[in-house]
Design an enzyme around this catalytic site. Structure first.
Site, PDB file in Angstrom:
ATOM      1  N   LYS A  37      22.185  -2.285   6.098  1.00  0.00           N
ATOM      2  CA  LYS A  37      21.078  -1.926   5.213  1.00  0.00           C
ATOM      3  C   LYS A  37      20.576  -0.510   5.468  1.00  0.00           C
ATOM      4  O   LYS A  37      20.125   0.169   4.549  1.00  0.00           O
ATOM      5  CB  LYS A  37      19.925  -2.923   5.388  1.00  0.00           C
ATOM      6  CG  LYS A  37      20.261  -4.331   4.924  1.00  0.00           C
ATOM      7  CD  LYS A  37      19.099  -5.283   5.176  1.00  0.00           C
ATOM      8  CE  LYS A  37      19.444  -6.706   4.777  1.00  0.00           C
ATOM      9  NZ  LYS A  37      18.333  -7.648   5.084  1.00  0.00           N
TER      10      LYS A  37
ATOM     11  N   ALA B  29      13.697 -12.172  12.215  1.00  0.00           N
ATOM     12  CA  ALA B  29      13.451 -12.378  10.781  1.00  0.00           C
ATOM     13  C   ALA B  29      11.980 -12.097  10.523  1.00  0.00           C
ATOM     14  O   ALA B  29      11.113 -12.631  11.215  1.00  0.00           O
ATOM     15  CB  ALA B  29      13.798 -13.797  10.368  1.00  0.00           C
ATOM     16  N   ARG B  30      11.710 -11.273   9.501  1.00  0.00           N
ATOM     17  CA  ARG B  30      10.321 -10.926   9.202  1.00  0.00           C
ATOM     18  C   ARG B  30       9.796 -11.629   7.965  1.00  0.00           C
ATOM     19  O   ARG B  30       8.657 -11.445   7.565  1.00  0.00           O
ATOM     20  CB  ARG B  30      10.198  -9.409   9.054  1.00  0.00           C
ATOM     21  CG  ARG B  30      10.662  -8.674  10.295  1.00  0.00           C
ATOM     22  CD  ARG B  30      10.413  -7.192  10.252  1.00  0.00           C
ATOM     23  NE  ARG B  30       9.008  -6.870  10.442  1.00  0.00           N
ATOM     24  CZ  ARG B  30       8.550  -5.653  10.728  1.00  0.00           C
ATOM     25  NH1 ARG B  30       9.402  -4.656  10.849  1.00  0.00           N
ATOM     26  NH2 ARG B  30       7.268  -5.434  10.884  1.00  0.00           N
TER      27      ARG B  30
ATOM     28  N   ASP C  83      12.394 -17.529  20.419  1.00  0.00           N
ATOM     29  CA  ASP C  83      12.235 -16.692  21.607  1.00  0.00           C
ATOM     30  C   ASP C  83      11.146 -15.659  21.358  1.00  0.00           C
ATOM     31  O   ASP C  83      11.221 -14.877  20.405  1.00  0.00           O
ATOM     32  CB  ASP C  83      13.550 -15.987  21.944  1.00  0.00           C
ATOM     33  CG  ASP C  83      13.420 -15.084  23.158  1.00  0.00           C
ATOM     34  OD1 ASP C  83      13.597 -15.586  24.287  1.00  0.00           O
ATOM     35  OD2 ASP C  83      13.119 -13.884  22.988  1.00  0.00           O
TER      36      ASP C  83
ATOM     37  N   ARG D 136      12.835   2.371  15.772  1.00  0.00           N
ATOM     38  CA  ARG D 136      14.255   2.532  15.431  1.00  0.00           C
ATOM     39  C   ARG D 136      14.589   3.941  14.952  1.00  0.00           C
ATOM     40  O   ARG D 136      15.768   4.319  14.930  1.00  0.00           O
ATOM     41  CB  ARG D 136      14.648   1.502  14.377  1.00  0.00           C
ATOM     42  CG  ARG D 136      14.661   0.075  14.913  1.00  0.00           C
ATOM     43  CD  ARG D 136      14.961  -0.935  13.836  1.00  0.00           C
ATOM     44  NE  ARG D 136      13.902  -1.000  12.849  1.00  0.00           N
ATOM     45  CZ  ARG D 136      13.944  -1.750  11.753  1.00  0.00           C
ATOM     46  NH1 ARG D 136      15.029  -2.477  11.504  1.00  0.00           N
ATOM     47  NH2 ARG D 136      12.937  -1.773  10.911  1.00  0.00           N
TER      48      ARG D 136
ATOM     49  N   TYR E 287      20.394 -10.499  23.185  1.00  0.00           N
ATOM     50  CA  TYR E 287      19.420  -9.894  22.274  1.00  0.00           C
ATOM     51  C   TYR E 287      19.971  -8.613  21.664  1.00  0.00           C
ATOM     52  O   TYR E 287      20.923  -8.024  22.179  1.00  0.00           O
ATOM     53  CB  TYR E 287      18.065  -9.671  22.946  1.00  0.00           C
ATOM     54  CG  TYR E 287      17.947  -8.602  24.008  1.00  0.00           C
ATOM     55  CD1 TYR E 287      17.819  -7.257  23.672  1.00  0.00           C
ATOM     56  CD2 TYR E 287      17.866  -8.935  25.361  1.00  0.00           C
ATOM     57  CE1 TYR E 287      17.662  -6.273  24.645  1.00  0.00           C
ATOM     58  CE2 TYR E 287      17.707  -7.967  26.343  1.00  0.00           C
ATOM     59  CZ  TYR E 287      17.598  -6.635  25.975  1.00  0.00           C
ATOM     60  OH  TYR E 287      17.432  -5.659  26.949  1.00  0.00           O
TER      61      TYR E 287
ATOM     62  N   TYR F 248       5.066  -9.077  22.779  1.00  0.00           N
ATOM     63  CA  TYR F 248       5.350  -8.889  21.363  1.00  0.00           C
ATOM     64  C   TYR F 248       4.057  -8.992  20.547  1.00  0.00           C
ATOM     65  O   TYR F 248       3.544 -10.085  20.293  1.00  0.00           O
ATOM     66  CB  TYR F 248       6.362  -9.937  20.865  1.00  0.00           C
ATOM     67  CG  TYR F 248       7.704  -9.911  21.571  1.00  0.00           C
ATOM     68  CD1 TYR F 248       8.116  -8.805  22.301  1.00  0.00           C
ATOM     69  CD2 TYR F 248       8.553 -11.008  21.510  1.00  0.00           C
ATOM     70  CE1 TYR F 248       9.345  -8.785  22.946  1.00  0.00           C
ATOM     71  CE2 TYR F 248       9.787 -10.996  22.153  1.00  0.00           C
ATOM     72  CZ  TYR F 248      10.169  -9.885  22.873  1.00  0.00           C
ATOM     73  OH  TYR F 248      11.383  -9.880  23.513  1.00  0.00           O
TER      74      TYR F 248
END
Length: 324
Positions: free
Chosen positions: A227, A291-292, A52, A240, A216, A57
């Site tokens: 984390k 996921a990076r 997605d 964030r 999402y 982005y």
């Protein structure tokens, strides 16, 4: 876990789908291209075959990297979900609805018929493909009639440029209006353990009308992985820094501490437990997981390989009452 049909359509998607917002870098403090492409490839190789993304982005970068990552692969083995309707390049000529500034760039909601068609052509070029499996309106645009936007989606289906149509961030009443023009496969909305507002009205509506829900921010942009409480360092441009402030972080930490024994008993991470809980909620068809890098992608995919029992779900839900 078996693929799931999206709404009434024939499109089958992986229950956990790679969310490609963060790899675009915009609002996430940048990105590492090689790591991002590795994350896409690792996702697919480990059963997360749906991706997605959106033009917004990375201002096109996320789509471009997906196109690069898919080189040499069987296109029919991957499901590309992208969007339209957030304009950043000034091509809306002042039309539409101002939304916010992203990394200093004004973003407008704009979903006119002409803009939908224009954006799809640009996405197809960036993605290096001749069709999109699911095209979604990114956010409602109050300046464009719903039927005008939906007519564009229906036209694109007829032309074969998209297989199915969806929306994002729609209310039940907006879905009701849209279905007069086109059969919608899905509605992509925010949903997590900390944000369950859709359960009141939207989930019952989508279940009754057989419209898929794509959830999402199921991990609240990393907050529910735990984390953040171990290493709270975020880059200065990471959105964030402000986003996490909407929650009582002490309550969140207490909740995570209480459900950690469930994760430990199943030999899974908190992130995997959270994803699994979300996948098993009524009405939820797809859960997006960002996921990076390849390691994160593989970890997300592993949430497909276990289930939570009714007792475990009830225990988690009981602990969630701390947020009521």
């Amino acid at each position: 876990m078996a693929m799931r049909n999206l709404g009434k359509t024939d499109l089958k998607v992986s229950p956990i789908t790679l969310g490609a917002f963060a790899i675009g870098g915009t609002m996430w403090g940048g990105n590492e291209k090689n790591d991002s492409i590795a994350a896409i490839r690792a996702s697919i190789d480990n059963g997360v075959t749906s991706i997605d993304t959106a033009p917004f982005y990375g201002f096109g970068l996320s789509e471009e990297m997906i196109g690069e990552a898919l080189k040499g692969r069987d296109r029919s083995s991957v499901q590309i979900l992208t969007k339209f309707g957030l304009v950043w390049d000034g091509s809306n000529n002042g039309k539409g609805e101002y939304f916010f500034d992203a990394d200093g760039t004004p973003i407008y909601k704009y979903a006119s018929k002409a803009n939908v068609i224009k954006e799809v052509e640009e996405s197809l070029q960036r993605l290096k493909t001749d069709y999109i499996d699911l095209l979604q309106l990114h956010w409602p645009d109050s300046t464009t009639p719903i039927d005008e936007t939906m007519e564009a989606l229906e036209l694109l289906i007829q032309q074969g440029k998209i297989k199915t149509a969806g929306v994002s961030n729609y209310s039940a009443s907006q879905l009701e209006e849209a279905k007069k023009t086109v059969t919608l496969a899905s509605n992509q909305v925010a949903y997590s353990m900390l944000n369950r507002t859709i359960e009141k009205e939207l989930v019952p509506y989508t279940l009754e009308n057989n419209i898929g829900i794509i959830a999402y921010s199921p991990m609240e942009r990393g907050l529910l992985t735990g984390k953040y409480f171990k290493d709270g360092k975020l880059s200065e441009s990471d959105h964030r820094n402000g986003y996490f402030g909407q929650y009582d972080l002490e309550k969140v930490k207490s909740f995570l501490d209480k459900i950690t024994p469930i994760a430990d008993s199943k030999n899974v991470t908190l992130a995997q437990l959270v994803l699994r809980w979300t996948v098993q909620q009524p009405g939820i068809t797809v859960v997006l997981a960002g996921a990076r890098n390849a390691e994160q992608a593989v970890s997300n995919a592993q949430a497909l390989h276990f289930e939570l029992t009714a007792d475990e779900l009830n225990l988690i839900n009981q602990e969630l009452t701390i947020f009521i």
